[in-house]
Design a protein around this motif. Sequence first.
Motif: not given
Length: 406
Positions: A89-92, A102-106, A109-110, A238-242
């Motif tokens: 589930r999504e927390i964004s 973005w959330e997939i890439a850790a 959205v804050p 923020a920097p993504t895992v990509l």
Amino acid sequence: MKRICLLVMDSFGIGSAPDAASFGGDGFSDEGANTLGHIAETLSLAGTPLQLPNLARLGLVHAFQSRNGNPPAGMSPPGHLDGSWAFAREISPGKDTTSGHWEIAAVPVPFDWSYFPKKEPCFSVDLLDQIEDLSGVKGSLGNCHASGTEIIARLGEQHLSTGSPIYYTSADSVFQIAAHEESFGLDRLLRLCRCTRSLLDESDLMIGRVIARPFLGSGPEDFRRTSNRHDFAIPPPAPTVLQKLCEAGGSVLGIGKISDIYAHTGISEEIRASGHPTLWQETLAALQRAGEHSLVMTNFVDFDALHGHRRDVLGYGQALEEFDAALPALLATLETEDLLIITADHGNDPTWPGTDHTREDVPILLYGKAFPSGNFLGARETFADIGQTIADYFSLPPMANGTSLL
């Protein structure tokens, strides 16, 4: 040779999220939406059950059953599994492409996105004046919430006669601009979008994307959007895992609209393509040349753009079956150490009221020749677990969000 292939089935939700009642439109919410469930139910009632044998062997039916208690209508769990599964589930605080990716890439959205009002006009006179002054493009049409195909059918002829671009938005945090690719000009449309993006960046609004929507044709009967769509997104907060992978000497091959979604950050090679057959071709070609510590990431957008938003249940089902039929060629390409991850970024239930995304949980399917199969990897609290898995697999420093599926 460690590599990951990450396929995002754009909008392929498997059940409304716990907070879905807070999302929706006028007079309805997303509570009860279920993209896969309702497609399977509709096709089963029509006597043509959904056939997804390869996704099922990777764990899709099990993921759905783990999430909903029962398998999708007309679909049974296979006796043999090649992959392992989870759902997330999504927390964004959104149900849009940018938030999901973005959330997939850790990087969830804050903040809260800004949205344009549903009442017309959606865009202020001040903003439109600024766009005219900066871009030199005079006039505009639309200024409303609309479906992209509907608005070019309605305003396309007026656009051709006046030369004024068509501005519209949706339930997502977007400013969309449609213009004729030949009479208005694709380069001119892209410059207009860049001007609009820069003005929004200077404003107090947090608008996720400015989207160029070029089209061709001479009248409502043959107006059609082209493959030259461009998304102008704000960069991740923020920097993504990509980005982390690229900084560590690895590579990220982004196929389709992946590069646009991440604002061209963390991408080693941008591969523009559209249409699922071409996206499959480019994915297989990228895997053929991808080296050590490579991530090949593809967004399959037609599920969302051609079928979800248009509430085309039969078309969505056919696209799923075509995607499933293409999987064996990909599986045959994978090397011993490769890891395949299949997931989605949000839902878009084609049976639901309205034309917008639906707030849903998504499946996560993992497959690799060196990985154990047949395991339920749990109900994941955030899409960021996928990004953390990528970091874990490539031995990168842990991301700030998520827990590795490994």
